[in-house]
Design a protein around this motif. Structure first.
Motif, PDB file in Angstrom:
ATOM      1  N   THR A 155      43.448  46.951  91.315  1.00 62.24           N
ATOM      2  CA  THR A 155      43.077  47.265  92.347  1.00 62.24           C
ATOM      3  C   THR A 155      42.669  48.582  92.454  1.00 62.24           C
ATOM      4  OG1 THR A 155      45.706  46.978  92.531  1.00 62.24           O
ATOM      5  CG2 THR A 155      44.792  49.103  93.359  1.00 62.24           C
ATOM      6  N   LEU A 156      42.297  49.410  91.205  1.00 64.05           N
ATOM      7  CA  LEU A 156      41.189  50.301  90.713  1.00 64.05           C
ATOM      8  C   LEU A 156      39.784  50.062  90.583  1.00 64.05           C
ATOM      9  CD1 LEU A 156      42.765  52.483  87.710  1.00 64.05           C
ATOM     10  CD2 LEU A 156      42.730  53.402  90.495  1.00 64.05           C
ATOM     11  N   LEU A 157      39.119  48.989  90.300  1.00 63.92           N
ATOM     12  CA  LEU A 157      38.468  48.195  90.194  1.00 63.92           C
ATOM     13  C   LEU A 157      37.784  47.542  91.739  1.00 63.92           C
ATOM     14  CD1 LEU A 157      38.338  45.631  87.481  1.00 63.92           C
ATOM     15  CD2 LEU A 157      37.193  47.776  87.373  1.00 63.92           C
ATOM     16  N   LEU A 158      38.699  47.317  92.546  1.00 60.86           N
ATOM     17  CA  LEU A 158      38.725  47.126  93.907  1.00 60.86           C
ATOM     18  C   LEU A 158      38.626  48.294  94.264  1.00 60.86           C
ATOM     19  CD1 LEU A 158      41.038  44.424  94.471  1.00 60.86           C
ATOM     20  CD2 LEU A 158      38.425  44.024  95.335  1.00 60.86           C
ATOM     21  N   LEU A 159      38.570  49.833  94.283  1.00 59.04           N
ATOM     22  CA  LEU A 159      38.857  51.129  95.555  1.00 59.04           C
ATOM     23  C   LEU A 159      37.413  51.336  94.785  1.00 59.04           C
ATOM     24  CD1 LEU A 159      42.665  52.606  94.411  1.00 59.04           C
ATOM     25  CD2 LEU A 159      41.368  51.980  96.648  1.00 59.04           C
ATOM     26  N   GLU A 160      37.106  50.912  93.071  1.00 62.31           N
ATOM     27  CA  GLU A 160      36.031  51.470  92.951  1.00 62.31           C
ATOM     28  C   GLU A 160      34.766  51.048  94.076  1.00 62.31           C
ATOM     29  OE1 GLU A 160      35.350  50.322  88.745  1.00 62.31           O
ATOM     30  OE2 GLU A 160      36.095  52.729  88.249  1.00 62.31           O
ATOM     31  N   GLN A 161      34.495  49.732  94.292  1.00 61.30           N
ATOM     32  CA  GLN A 161      33.660  49.149  95.820  1.00 61.30           C
ATOM     33  C   GLN A 161      33.931  49.303  96.799  1.00 61.30           C
ATOM     34  OE1 GLN A 161      31.706  47.232  94.168  1.00 61.30           O
ATOM     35  NE2 GLN A 161      32.392  47.852  91.984  1.00 61.30           N
ATOM     36  N   SER A 162      34.870  50.759  97.078  1.00 63.51           N
ATOM     37  CA  SER A 162      35.437  50.760  98.358  1.00 63.51           C
ATOM     38  C   SER A 162      34.384  52.042  99.135  1.00 63.51           C
ATOM     39  CB  SER A 162      36.215  51.510  98.731  1.00 63.51           C
ATOM     40  OG  SER A 162      36.597  53.167  98.039  1.00 63.51           O
ATOM     41  N   ASN A 163      34.258  52.011 100.074  1.00 62.80           N
ATOM     42  CA  ASN A 163      32.625  52.695 100.729  1.00 62.80           C
ATOM     43  C   ASN A 163      33.587  54.956 100.776  1.00 62.80           C
ATOM     44  OD1 ASN A 163      30.809  51.001 101.749  1.00 62.80           O
ATOM     45  ND2 ASN A 163      31.928  51.285 103.732  1.00 62.80           N
ATOM     46  N   LEU A 164      34.261  54.315 100.220  1.00 61.85           N
ATOM     47  CA  LEU A 164      35.200  56.330 100.340  1.00 61.85           C
ATOM     48  C   LEU A 164      34.567  56.634  99.247  1.00 61.85           C
ATOM     49  CD1 LEU A 164      36.999  58.429 101.067  1.00 61.85           C
ATOM     50  CD2 LEU A 164      38.821  57.704 100.136  1.00 61.85           C
ATOM     51  N   TYR A 165      35.313  55.615  97.893  1.00 62.96           N
ATOM     52  CA  TYR A 165      34.255  56.170  96.295  1.00 62.96           C
ATOM     53  C   TYR A 165      33.325  56.477  96.206  1.00 62.96           C
ATOM     54  CZ  TYR A 165      34.280  55.896  91.611  1.00 62.96           C
ATOM     55  OH  TYR A 165      33.395  55.861  90.406  1.00 62.96           O
ATOM     56  N   LEU A 216      45.685  33.397 104.576  1.00 62.00           N
ATOM     57  CA  LEU A 216      47.235  32.443 105.528  1.00 62.00           C
ATOM     58  C   LEU A 216      47.224  31.303 104.167  1.00 62.00           C
ATOM     59  CD1 LEU A 216      46.537  32.719 109.448  1.00 62.00           C
ATOM     60  CD2 LEU A 216      49.276  33.512 107.849  1.00 62.00           C
ATOM     61  N   ALA A 217      45.963  30.748 103.909  1.00 56.65           N
ATOM     62  CA  ALA A 217      46.147  29.670 102.982  1.00 56.65           C
ATOM     63  C   ALA A 217      46.582  30.037 101.830  1.00 56.65           C
ATOM     64  CB  ALA A 217      44.322  28.819 103.010  1.00 56.65           C
ATOM     65  N   VAL A 218      46.293  31.271 100.811  1.00 55.42           N
ATOM     66  CA  VAL A 218      46.509  31.728  99.799  1.00 55.42           C
ATOM     67  C   VAL A 218      48.168  31.251  99.588  1.00 55.42           C
ATOM     68  CG1 VAL A 218      46.501  33.607  98.361  1.00 55.42           C
ATOM     69  CG2 VAL A 218      45.171  32.349  99.043  1.00 55.42           C
ATOM     70  N   ILE A 219      48.785  32.253 100.903  1.00 53.43           N
ATOM     71  CA  ILE A 219      50.114  33.143 101.022  1.00 53.43           C
ATOM     72  C   ILE A 219      50.846  31.237 101.133  1.00 53.43           C
ATOM     73  CG2 ILE A 219      52.240  34.080 101.845  1.00 53.43           C
ATOM     74  CD1 ILE A 219      49.952  36.318 103.527  1.00 53.43           C
ATOM     75  N   MET A 253      52.001  44.450  81.154  1.00 56.15           N
ATOM     76  CA  MET A 253      50.754  43.825  80.386  1.00 56.15           C
ATOM     77  C   MET A 253      50.222  43.580  81.738  1.00 56.15           C
ATOM     78  SD  MET A 253      50.088  42.690  76.948  1.00 56.15           S
ATOM     79  CE  MET A 253      49.486  41.586  77.571  1.00 56.15           C
ATOM     80  N   ASN A 254      51.156  42.460  82.958  1.00 56.45           N
ATOM     81  CA  ASN A 254      50.056  42.077  83.949  1.00 56.45           C
ATOM     82  C   ASN A 254      50.478  42.627  84.633  1.00 56.45           C
ATOM     83  OD1 ASN A 254      50.758  39.117  82.970  1.00 56.45           O
ATOM     84  ND2 ASN A 254      52.504  38.592  83.765  1.00 56.45           N
ATOM     85  N   LEU A 255      51.261  44.240  84.881  1.00 60.20           N
ATOM     86  CA  LEU A 255      51.875  45.240  85.632  1.00 60.20           C
ATOM     87  C   LEU A 255      50.153  45.633  85.598  1.00 60.20           C
ATOM     88  CD1 LEU A 255      55.383  45.997  86.148  1.00 60.20           C
ATOM     89  CD2 LEU A 255      53.749  45.389  87.760  1.00 60.20           C
ATOM     90  N   ALA A 256      50.038  46.271  84.539  1.00 61.61           N
ATOM     91  CA  ALA A 256      48.875  46.966  84.065  1.00 61.61           C
ATOM     92  C   ALA A 256      47.766  46.532  84.641  1.00 61.61           C
ATOM     93  CB  ALA A 256      48.942  47.087  82.444  1.00 61.61           C
ATOM     94  N   GLU A 257      47.232  45.242  84.531  1.00 59.68           N
ATOM     95  CA  GLU A 257      46.157  43.893  84.811  1.00 59.68           C
ATOM     96  C   GLU A 257      46.295  44.218  86.588  1.00 59.68           C
ATOM     97  OE1 GLU A 257      42.535  41.691  84.902  1.00 59.68           O
ATOM     98  OE2 GLU A 257      44.218  42.406  83.046  1.00 59.68           O
ATOM     99  N   VAL A 258      47.088  43.898  87.229  1.00 58.22           N
ATOM    100  CA  VAL A 258      47.440  44.592  88.657  1.00 58.22           C
ATOM    101  C   VAL A 258      46.518  46.389  89.224  1.00 58.22           C
ATOM    102  CG1 VAL A 258      49.121  45.206  90.832  1.00 58.22           C
ATOM    103  CG2 VAL A 258      48.928  43.290  89.484  1.00 58.22           C
ATOM    104  N   VAL A 259      47.013  46.993  88.053  1.00 55.81           N
ATOM    105  CA  VAL A 259      46.516  48.387  88.351  1.00 55.81           C
ATOM    106  C   VAL A 259      45.064  48.002  88.148  1.00 55.81           C
ATOM    107  CG1 VAL A 259      46.747  50.635  87.301  1.00 55.81           C
ATOM    108  CG2 VAL A 259      48.527  49.058  87.696  1.00 55.81           C
ATOM    109  N   LYS A 260      44.432  47.709  87.215  1.00 57.35           N
ATOM    110  CA  LYS A 260      43.132  47.565  86.684  1.00 57.35           C
ATOM    111  C   LYS A 260      42.509  46.734  88.291  1.00 57.35           C
ATOM    112  CE  LYS A 260      40.800  44.250  84.288  1.00 57.35           C
ATOM    113  NZ  LYS A 260      40.165  43.809  82.319  1.00 57.35           N
ATOM    114  N   THR A 276      48.565  40.918  93.529  1.00 61.53           N
ATOM    115  CA  THR A 276      48.231  40.107  92.451  1.00 61.53           C
ATOM    116  C   THR A 276      47.702  39.110  93.566  1.00 61.53           C
ATOM    117  OG1 THR A 276      49.913  38.972  91.506  1.00 61.53           O
ATOM    118  CG2 THR A 276      48.992  40.481  89.861  1.00 61.53           C
ATOM    119  N   LEU A 277      48.079  38.788  94.172  1.00 58.12           N
ATOM    120  CA  LEU A 277      48.040  37.686  95.329  1.00 58.12           C
ATOM    121  C   LEU A 277      46.552  38.321  96.394  1.00 58.12           C
ATOM    122  CD1 LEU A 277      48.834  34.541  95.685  1.00 58.12           C
ATOM    123  CD2 LEU A 277      50.367  35.704  97.611  1.00 58.12           C
TER     124      LEU A 277
END
Length: 191
Positions: free
Chosen positions: A75-85, A132-135, A66-73, A178-179
């Motif tokens: 990522t897909l939502l981020l890609l929908e915001q890209s200029n290419l999409y 860097l702060a998050v990492i 479920m956590n992996l599916a959330e990461v995929v979701k 996710t990070l």
């Protein structure tokens, strides 16, 4: 889902565009809330007063999926915001154009490589500072390769593009999506 995710990287006939990748996962369990499955299984397990190590292991494995599916979701939502999409789908694109300021010039035609002309490119360093702060604040065991990759991107950004070091950063951060996912749009905009 594993096969579909792997195919994105090598099957250009099935996934020729970013839009085709995003559409592949529409109406799949990537967008479903599957917590009810665990809740119902846990309720049945408790009602039957079972004590099974295997059941607990299956619940843990399912939660990881479920956590992996959330990461995929995400990522897909981020890609929908890209200029290419947006370009592929005829949507308005956010073009952030750099501004140029020429000061203290009078009666002069400035040409490329002319003497007395200076140029500077301003990059928003904040994205690198935040990343860097998050990492550094994360519980990642081996942070140094990620920190080095971010510092390399930051250094390369001064030349106007982070194309070469971005690939190395994504490779180093593959297990920590996710990070870093919130930073991907800002980083890809610098490429």
């Amino acid at each position: 889902m594993s096969d579909a995710l792997a195919a994105i990287n090598f099957d250009i006939t099935t996934y020729p565009t970013l839009t085709s990748i995003i559409k592949r996962f529409e109406n799949t369990w990537v967008y479903s809330d599957l917590q009810y499955v665990i809740d119902e299984a846990q309720q049945a397990f408790n009602e039957l007063s079972l004590n099974s190590w295997a059941f607990n292991q299956m619940v843990t494995a399912f939660e990881e999926q479920m956590n992996l599916a959330e990461v995929v979701k995400q990522t897909l939502l981020l890609l929908e915001q890209s200029n290419l999409y947006k370009l592929e789908n005829g949507l308005p694109v956010n073009n952030e154009k750099p501004s140029i300021s020429i000061q203290n010039v009078s009666n002069s035609n400035i040409a490329v490589q002319s003497e007395g002309a200076q140029q500077s490119i301003s990059i928003n360093e904040q994205v690198f500072e935040d990343l860097l702060a998050v990492i550094k604040a994360s519980n990642i065991e081996s942070k140094e390769p990620l920190i080095t990759a971010v510092e390399d991107m930051q250094a390369e950004s001064k030349s106007g593009s982070i194309g070469n070091t971005y690939k190395a950063f994504i490779g180093a951060a593959a297990n920590h999506m996710t990070l870093i996912a919130p930073f991907i749009p800002a980083l890809t905009a610098m490429m």
